[in-house]
Write an enzyme that holds these catalytic residues in place. Structure first.
Site, PDB file in Angstrom:
ATOM      1  N   ASP B 106       0.845  -1.180   0.000  1.00 34.40           N
ATOM      2  CA  ASP B 106       0.000   0.000   0.000  1.00 34.40           C
ATOM      3  C   ASP B 106       0.890   1.243   0.000  1.00 34.40           C
ATOM      4  O   ASP B 106       1.821   1.344   0.809  1.00 34.40           O
ATOM      5  CB  ASP B 106      -0.917  -0.006   1.229  1.00 34.40           C
ATOM      6  N   TYR B 108       1.110   5.711  -0.476  1.00 32.85           N
ATOM      7  CA  TYR B 108       0.710   6.876   0.309  1.00 32.85           C
ATOM      8  C   TYR B 108       0.867   8.052  -0.647  1.00 32.85           C
ATOM      9  O   TYR B 108       1.535   9.019  -0.346  1.00 32.85           O
ATOM     10  CB  TYR B 108       1.713   6.940   1.472  1.00 32.85           C
ATOM     11  N   HIS B 113      -3.805  13.714   1.191  1.00 34.32           N
ATOM     12  CA  HIS B 113      -3.989  12.758   2.289  1.00 34.32           C
ATOM     13  C   HIS B 113      -2.780  12.775   3.228  1.00 34.32           C
ATOM     14  O   HIS B 113      -2.935  12.854   4.455  1.00 34.32           O
ATOM     15  CB  HIS B 113      -4.197  11.358   1.723  1.00 34.32           C
ATOM     16  N   ARG B 122       0.952  14.817  13.667  1.00 35.88           N
ATOM     17  CA  ARG B 122       2.155  15.541  14.087  1.00 35.88           C
ATOM     18  C   ARG B 122       1.906  17.033  13.961  1.00 35.88           C
ATOM     19  O   ARG B 122       2.507  17.716  13.107  1.00 35.88           O
ATOM     20  CB  ARG B 122       3.359  15.130  13.216  1.00 35.88           C
ATOM     21  N   GLU B 179     -10.234   3.557   3.967  1.00 37.23           N
ATOM     22  CA  GLU B 179      -9.366   4.294   3.054  1.00 37.23           C
ATOM     23  C   GLU B 179      -9.808   3.930   1.642  1.00 37.23           C
ATOM     24  O   GLU B 179      -9.712   2.768   1.244  1.00 37.23           O
ATOM     25  CB  GLU B 179      -7.885   3.968   3.289  1.00 37.23           C
ATOM     26  N   GLU B 181      -9.288   3.719  -2.118  1.00 34.34           N
ATOM     27  CA  GLU B 181      -8.065   3.652  -2.924  1.00 34.34           C
ATOM     28  C   GLU B 181      -8.336   2.968  -4.263  1.00 34.34           C
ATOM     29  O   GLU B 181      -9.354   2.309  -4.446  1.00 34.34           O
ATOM     30  CB  GLU B 181      -6.982   2.844  -2.178  1.00 34.34           C
ATOM     31  N   ASP B 213      -9.087  -0.013   2.254  1.00 31.02           N
ATOM     32  CA  ASP B 213      -8.080  -0.464   3.214  1.00 31.02           C
ATOM     33  C   ASP B 213      -8.533  -0.062   4.619  1.00 31.02           C
ATOM     34  O   ASP B 213      -8.094   0.931   5.173  1.00 31.02           O
ATOM     35  CB  ASP B 213      -6.734   0.174   2.865  1.00 31.02           C
ATOM     36  N   ARG B 217      -7.695   3.269  13.550  1.00 31.83           N
ATOM     37  CA  ARG B 217      -6.804   4.411  13.806  1.00 31.83           C
ATOM     38  C   ARG B 217      -6.201   4.397  15.197  1.00 31.83           C
ATOM     39  O   ARG B 217      -5.071   4.855  15.391  1.00 31.83           O
ATOM     40  CB  ARG B 217      -7.554   5.724  13.593  1.00 31.83           C
ATOM     41  N   GLN B 220      -3.518   1.712  15.236  1.00 30.82           N
ATOM     42  CA  GLN B 220      -2.419   2.197  14.388  1.00 30.82           C
ATOM     43  C   GLN B 220      -1.580   3.268  15.097  1.00 30.82           C
ATOM     44  O   GLN B 220      -0.341   3.227  15.064  1.00 30.82           O
ATOM     45  CB  GLN B 220      -3.020   2.766  13.100  1.00 30.82           C
ATOM     46  N   TYR B 224       2.447   2.169  15.539  1.00 30.49           N
ATOM     47  CA  TYR B 224       3.120   2.341  14.246  1.00 30.49           C
ATOM     48  C   TYR B 224       4.547   2.886  14.320  1.00 30.49           C
ATOM     49  O   TYR B 224       5.246   2.886  13.293  1.00 30.49           O
ATOM     50  CB  TYR B 224       2.269   3.187  13.296  1.00 30.49           C
ATOM     51  N   LYS B 233      -4.067  -2.317  10.333  1.00 33.17           N
ATOM     52  CA  LYS B 233      -4.492  -2.484   8.946  1.00 33.17           C
ATOM     53  C   LYS B 233      -4.731  -3.940   8.565  1.00 33.17           C
ATOM     54  O   LYS B 233      -5.482  -4.228   7.644  1.00 33.17           O
ATOM     55  CB  LYS B 233      -3.387  -1.971   8.004  1.00 33.17           C
ATOM     56  N   THR B 237      -8.656  -6.034   4.114  1.00 36.88           N
ATOM     57  CA  THR B 237      -8.603  -5.090   3.003  1.00 36.88           C
ATOM     58  C   THR B 237      -9.577  -5.614   1.958  1.00 36.88           C
ATOM     59  O   THR B 237      -9.435  -6.762   1.517  1.00 36.88           O
ATOM     60  CB  THR B 237      -7.186  -5.040   2.392  1.00 36.88           C
ATOM     61  N   THR B 324      -4.798   6.170   0.342  1.00 33.23           N
ATOM     62  CA  THR B 324      -6.037   6.940   0.355  1.00 33.23           C
ATOM     63  C   THR B 324      -6.020   8.032  -0.694  1.00 33.23           C
ATOM     64  O   THR B 324      -5.046   8.773  -0.815  1.00 33.23           O
ATOM     65  CB  THR B 324      -6.223   7.603   1.733  1.00 33.23           C
ATOM     66  N   GLU B 338      -9.895  12.072   7.966  1.00 32.09           N
ATOM     67  CA  GLU B 338      -9.722  13.381   7.340  1.00 32.09           C
ATOM     68  C   GLU B 338     -11.046  14.126   7.216  1.00 32.09           C
ATOM     69  O   GLU B 338     -11.140  15.321   7.462  1.00 32.09           O
ATOM     70  CB  GLU B 338      -9.144  13.221   5.929  1.00 32.09           C
TER      71      GLU B 338
END
Lengths: 394, 394
Positions: B106, B108, B113, B122, B179, B181, B213, B217, B220, B224, B233, B237, B324, B338
């Site tokens: 997968d 990114y 996104h 962050r 997600e 995709e 996907d 959250r 994760q 992560y 994840k 899927t 995503t 989001e």
């Protein structure tokens, strides 16, 4: 008929009996068992189609009771006389990848390794992340690039940004490393939406192999934030050809180091147990490290319980590895980045000093574990030689 | 013999002809092509064993020239009269996972996104990491838990640490997300130690599917660092059952957004091209987002070139997804984290307000793309309903 000679100090005596997939020139790969310096052809010996396959997967899928039964049958067979057509000198056969790898997961279960890498990669932060002692950190690797011992490793190319450089460049890896690990092979899968309790490890996992998770440290350092290692690892992962049955590893069971804080209930074992497997790493024939598997913080049963804690299935042929095995002492570190402390403390190999791998270098990892009555059993070896980067990869 | 009725505005006309694997009650899964509201059984129509298989892999492995040939044959077949035994109403068949998934990666690849998630996760740092515009960031997912549209999704359990909590707890996910995709399926593999040039994308990739996907959250966020998403994840899927051939997507080609800085040579295309695929996300039947694939920063050819830049093989059946899909506008965001800005801006669904998924919720993603002469072709849908966490998973 042949009576197989098993020297008293053989690492491949009746207490071991590892499975592999072999062929001789002009024959199809099939399942064999290693006994002393011989390979016993199970398809020829038992006339069972499940052993005439090019991977162990169909046999593994038959389940734990069958593994026990076949181990007993093999023990009886090789204790007596074996049909000549079923016995081959190990030196005359080619070993193949023993399993069709389903998913490959790599963990990070050594506290010493995780702390060392934390100190090297994040010198101004605590060496362990806040989650490390609560869960076995892991990630998915590339199952399509798992190769059998003896396969040459082409130096990977990729993006890397050297310290002080503003932008990355593309080219052959400059910090090619190894990771000495133990890998566990799932024999029977689980259902989606359920999890594998720690107690099921012993009946669901078929056996263990040695793993060298080759690592391109410069590629990894540039790419790994925020989604983890990808091309820094995916070019190749080597495994040893002989799968040591979990049924042979009873005498190797040892408690894990004390786990503090106590793990959450789904990771709790009455007595979490690791394995007293002694690895040795040879760089161009010279022993440079002795990583002790018994030092691993998380047990193999905990790794599998965690892997399926969210209801993810496991499948026949799944391979999950421990992550680099490092002990507390310098000579117990299972990766060159730790052994040379990021390349600052070269290792003497013969007349040369080395930090990371050069083209032509060969790395071999071996291991033994306690067998019954003071004997030892062997994992064989996982070996690989570095070939120069392809011209189209520069 | 039957002449298949294709309404003029059908999303499954002669310009589409997607492949899938179907069965009727009591029959074995086999390869079919969707035409209008019918499924044409290629095994019955052509008498070719490669279509009597339960996955598309054997056909895909035959390579690009064969894909072109079969597409022409199918076009001829369905333009005339088709044997009755080879035609089934789409409403009466069961669709299966169309491929045997080799490795699942997968990416990114959406700047919108990645920036949104950077701001959410962050808040005190630049939204994009320094590597993001130099390489398509990606990671390996779990191929064993890729499921076909319509498969229920059991809410995963796992470790999560809520803000303000010192230690994690184990239990059902509280922030279950999607997600939206696009996924690409590799038809023919590459050799170890070589890489797939961007120019080979069009002949090596067989087709595209919709991907959801599913993402936990809270799990994760806790797990992560530093090795990337894992259990957040790996529980499931979902992919759509109809593989739209790349050969059908010519009219959908559009340039990617401007790439600045210019990518390194191995990622450089004369004109990097994306696809003008319009997705729509439905939450319990109500449309909540319209993610535009044309906004993706990295092109599908660049993703494959990067994936193999280190000499890693790709194989028949590899699935790699875009990550995503989010556009610049709020209603173009392809993940609920989001869309609801981390749960702070609930979305109205009927009379209720929602942030993350509740048990019983159903999410459906659909998509269309331009066909020739102002027509459109369809991807069908990927749908899934959330089932409560299993009792043994709490």
């Amino acid at each position: 008929m042949t009576a197989i000679d098993i020297p008293e100090d053989s690492l491949f005596g009746l207490a071991n009996l590892p499975y592999g997939v072999f062929s001789e020139p002009g024959t199809a790969p099939r399942v064999g068992v290693r006994v002393g310096e011989s390979v016993v052809d199970l398809a020829a010996a038992f006339g069972d189609e499940v052993f005439a396959q090019p991977t162990l997967n169909p046999f593994m899928a038959q389940g734990y009771d069958r593994w026990v039964q076949v181990r007993r049958q093999v023990t009886e067979l090789v204790s007596g006389e074996v049909p000549d057509a079923a016995v081959h000198p190990v030196a005359e056969v080619t070993m193949h990848l023993p399993i069709d790898v389903a998913d490959y997961v790599d963990f990070y279960a050594s506290e010493h390794h995780a702390s060392n890498l934390g100190r090297l990669f994040r010198p101004n932060a605590p060496p362990l992340q806040p989650n490390w002692k609560h869960l076995p950190v892991g990630y998915h690797g590339r199952s399509g690039t798992v190769v059998v011992s003896g396969t040459d490793i082409v130096r990977p190319s990729g993006q890397r940004r050297a310290p002080g450089e503003d932008v990355p460049t593309f080219g052959p890896c400059r910090r090619l490393d190894i990771e000495a690990e133990l890998g566990f092979i799932v024999g029977t899968g689980s259902e989606r939406g359920t999890r594998v309790p720690v107690a099921d490890f012993a009946t669901r996992v078929f056996g263990a192999v040695l793993v060298n998770d080759w690592s391109a440290r410069d590629i990894q350092a540039w790419e790994y934030v925020p989604l983890g290692p990808f091309l820094g690892k995916s070019f190749a992962t080597s495994i040893s050809p002989w799968v040591v049955p979990l049924l042979a590893l009873g005498p190797a069971r040892v408690p894990t180091p004390v786990q503090d804080p106590q793990p959450l209930p789904y990771l709790r074992e009455c007595e979490p147990w690791g394995l007293d497997v002694d690895l040795a790493v040879f760089w161009n024939g010279q022993q440079v490290a002795r990583p002790p598997y018994r030092e691993m913080y998380w047990s193999p049963a905990q790794l599998l319980a965690h892997l399926t804690a969210n209801g993810a299935t496991c499948r026949t042929g799944d391979l999950y590895a421990s992550g680099t095995i490092s002990g507390p002492a310098k000579h117990e570190r299972g990766a060159f980045i730790e052994l040379t402390w990021g390349g600052e403390e070269p290792v003497r190999i013969g007349d040369e000093y080395r930090t990371f791998l050069l083209d032509g270098d060969e790395v071999t990892i071996t291991a033994t574990a306690p067998g019954p009555n003071g004997t030892r059993i062997g994992f064989g070896e996982v070996t690989g030689r570095i070939r120069p980067a392809g011209v189209d990869l520069e």
